[in-house]
Motif scaffolding. Structure first.
Motif, PDB file in Angstrom:
ATOM      1  N   UNK A  72       0.396  -1.278  -0.192  1.00 55.03           N
ATOM      2  CA  UNK A  72      -0.511  -0.301   0.157  1.00 55.03           C
ATOM      3  C   UNK A  72       0.896   1.339   0.205  1.00 55.03           C
ATOM      4  N   UNK A  73       0.115   2.397  -0.336  1.00 59.67           N
ATOM      5  CA  UNK A  73       1.165   3.332  -0.418  1.00 59.67           C
ATOM      6  C   UNK A  73       1.448   4.168   1.287  1.00 59.67           C
ATOM      7  N   UNK A  74       2.862   4.112   0.649  1.00 67.30           N
ATOM      8  CA  UNK A  74       3.464   4.108   1.675  1.00 67.30           C
ATOM      9  C   UNK A  74       4.861   5.231   1.311  1.00 67.30           C
ATOM     10  N   UNK A  75       5.198   5.801   2.332  1.00 67.70           N
ATOM     11  CA  UNK A  75       7.073   6.815   1.912  1.00 67.70           C
ATOM     12  C   UNK A  75       8.141   6.439   2.901  1.00 67.70           C
ATOM     13  N   UNK A  76       9.678   6.294   2.746  1.00 67.46           N
ATOM     14  CA  UNK A  76      10.361   5.980   3.322  1.00 67.46           C
ATOM     15  C   UNK A  76      11.026   7.481   3.465  1.00 67.46           C
ATOM     16  N   UNK A  77      11.355   7.796   5.053  1.00 66.16           N
ATOM     17  CA  UNK A  77      11.472   9.344   5.645  1.00 66.16           C
ATOM     18  C   UNK A  77      12.497   9.332   5.303  1.00 66.16           C
ATOM     19  N   UNK A  78      14.001   7.639   5.220  1.00 71.71           N
ATOM     20  CA  UNK A  78      15.228   7.929   5.537  1.00 71.71           C
ATOM     21  C   UNK A  78      16.363   7.033   4.619  1.00 71.71           C
ATOM     22  N   UNK A  79      15.306   7.351   3.011  1.00 69.70           N
ATOM     23  CA  UNK A  79      15.934   5.605   1.923  1.00 69.70           C
ATOM     24  C   UNK A  79      15.162   6.185   0.882  1.00 69.70           C
ATOM     25  N   UNK A  80      15.961   5.919  -0.036  1.00 69.25           N
ATOM     26  CA  UNK A  80      15.866   6.087  -1.455  1.00 69.25           C
ATOM     27  C   UNK A  80      15.577   4.732  -1.399  1.00 69.25           C
ATOM     28  N   UNK A  81      14.492   4.022  -2.711  1.00 66.65           N
ATOM     29  CA  UNK A  81      14.717   2.325  -2.936  1.00 66.65           C
ATOM     30  C   UNK A  81      14.843   2.314  -4.479  1.00 66.65           C
ATOM     31  N   UNK A  82      15.510   0.883  -4.847  1.00 62.21           N
ATOM     32  CA  UNK A  82      15.292   0.336  -5.874  1.00 62.21           C
ATOM     33  C   UNK A  82      14.767  -0.916  -5.540  1.00 62.21           C
ATOM     34  N   UNK A  83      13.347  -1.414  -6.781  1.00 64.37           N
ATOM     35  CA  UNK A  83      13.374  -2.429  -6.767  1.00 64.37           C
ATOM     36  C   UNK A  83      13.731  -3.736  -7.516  1.00 64.37           C
ATOM     37  N   UNK A  84      13.372  -4.400  -7.860  1.00 62.30           N
ATOM     38  CA  UNK A  84      13.630  -5.251  -8.851  1.00 62.30           C
ATOM     39  C   UNK A  84      12.944  -6.240  -9.001  1.00 62.30           C
ATOM     40  N   UNK A  85      12.089  -6.261  -9.828  1.00 61.28           N
ATOM     41  CA  UNK A  85      10.812  -8.151  -9.962  1.00 61.28           C
ATOM     42  C   UNK A  85      11.152  -9.122 -10.057  1.00 61.28           C
ATOM     43  N   UNK A  86      11.099  -9.973  -9.694  1.00 60.77           N
ATOM     44  CA  UNK A  86      11.707 -11.756 -10.395  1.00 60.77           C
ATOM     45  C   UNK A  86      10.914 -12.281 -10.608  1.00 60.77           C
ATOM     46  N   UNK A  87       9.122 -12.093  -9.967  1.00 57.43           N
ATOM     47  CA  UNK A  87       8.118 -12.996 -10.806  1.00 57.43           C
ATOM     48  C   UNK A  87       7.075 -11.517 -10.474  1.00 57.43           C
ATOM     49  N   UNK A  88       5.800 -12.757 -11.708  1.00 58.16           N
ATOM     50  CA  UNK A  88       4.835 -11.857 -11.919  1.00 58.16           C
ATOM     51  C   UNK A  88       4.958  -9.985 -12.697  1.00 58.16           C
ATOM     52  N   UNK A  89       4.212 -10.132 -12.830  1.00 55.08           N
ATOM     53  CA  UNK A  89       3.935  -8.120 -13.003  1.00 55.08           C
ATOM     54  C   UNK A  89       3.391  -7.098 -12.424  1.00 55.08           C
ATOM     55  N   UNK A  90       4.409  -6.097 -12.104  1.00 54.01           N
ATOM     56  CA  UNK A  90       3.492  -4.546 -10.926  1.00 54.01           C
ATOM     57  C   UNK A  90       3.552  -3.547 -11.215  1.00 54.01           C
ATOM     58  N   UNK A  91       2.619  -3.328 -11.044  1.00 49.74           N
ATOM     59  CA  UNK A  91       1.750  -1.903 -11.446  1.00 49.74           C
ATOM     60  C   UNK A  91       2.303  -1.237 -10.036  1.00 49.74           C
ATOM     61  N   UNK A  92       3.815  -0.114 -10.896  1.00 55.20           N
ATOM     62  CA  UNK A  92       4.423   0.259  -9.358  1.00 55.20           C
ATOM     63  C   UNK A  92       3.979   2.606  -9.888  1.00 55.20           C
ATOM     64  N   UNK A  93       3.928   3.191  -8.792  1.00 55.48           N
ATOM     65  CA  UNK A  93       4.245   4.513  -9.033  1.00 55.48           C
ATOM     66  C   UNK A  93       4.703   5.468  -8.005  1.00 55.48           C
ATOM     67  N   UNK A  94       4.964   6.342  -8.524  1.00 54.56           N
ATOM     68  CA  UNK A  94       4.814   7.440  -7.183  1.00 54.56           C
ATOM     69  C   UNK A  94       5.111   9.145  -7.201  1.00 54.56           C
TER      70      UNK A  94
END
Length: 187
Positions: A72-94
């Motif tokens: 669900x919609x969230x944020x990280x106040x102290x970090x940048x995030x890098x995401x890699x998909x291993x399985x499936x299909x994700x719709x992502x946003x910011x």
């Protein structure tokens, strides 16, 4: 014996370090996604690997239920995030910020990578008919997570409904209903 603490965590004498201080297993085990949001986050941070203290990194595994699994919609106040998909299909946003509210979105498939800048609200949503799995690296040993719905509607004690009614321009009954819901924390 002098005990040294950094960032509130005990720092072991480097001469006494061993492989177990730098190790975690079981990240290959799928987590249960049968919950209200259809996802589970497995963090690997300084709580799981004590030697991450002061390294400025951590990792999470995210398991998503078939179509509809949501981190669900969230944020990280102290970090940048890098995401890699291993399985499936994700719709992502910011969403960028209050100055322009630019919605940046992408559909990711296995092997795709996406970056969520520090402090920006973002989410991932499984749009495929099979489970999805992603890993995310964050450039903080303690990135923090602020889940928007939990903070706004699930605070304890509750935020005055009159404030939320005006802020979100909603009927007060809707605000009261939202405040009565159990807000699931998938961490």
């Amino acid at each position: 014996m002098i005990r040294m603490f950094v960032n509130g965590k005990f720092c072991k004498d480097p001469k006494l370090a061993n492989a177990e201080d730098f190790f975690y297993s079981r990240l290959n085990i799928p987590r249960n996604t049968a919950n209200p949001v259809g996802s589970t986050v497995t963090p690997i941070n300084v709580a799981q690997i004590s030697r991450l203290n002061t390294f400025g990194i951590c990792l999470v595994r995210i398991d998503y239920a078939p179509y509809g699994g949501l981190n669900h919609p969230h944020m990280h106040p102290r970090a940048t995030e890098i995401l890699v998909v291993l399985e499936g299909t994700l719709y992502v946003d910011f969403v960028t910020s209050n100055t322009d509210n630019c919605f940046i979105t992408k559909v990711l498939n296995p092997g795709d990578v996406f970056v969520f800048p520090v402090g920006l609200i973002h989410f991932q949503f499984n749009i495929g008919n099979t489970k999805a799995v992603a890993f995310a690296g964050l450039n903080s040993q303690n990135p923090g997570v602020i889940t928007i719905a939990n903070v706004i509607f699930g605070s304890n004690p509750p935020i005055n409904p009159d404030v939320l009614t005006k802020a979100f321009q909603l009927d007060k009954n809707i605000v009261t209903y939202l405040q009565s819901k159990f807000w699931w924390d998938n961490n």
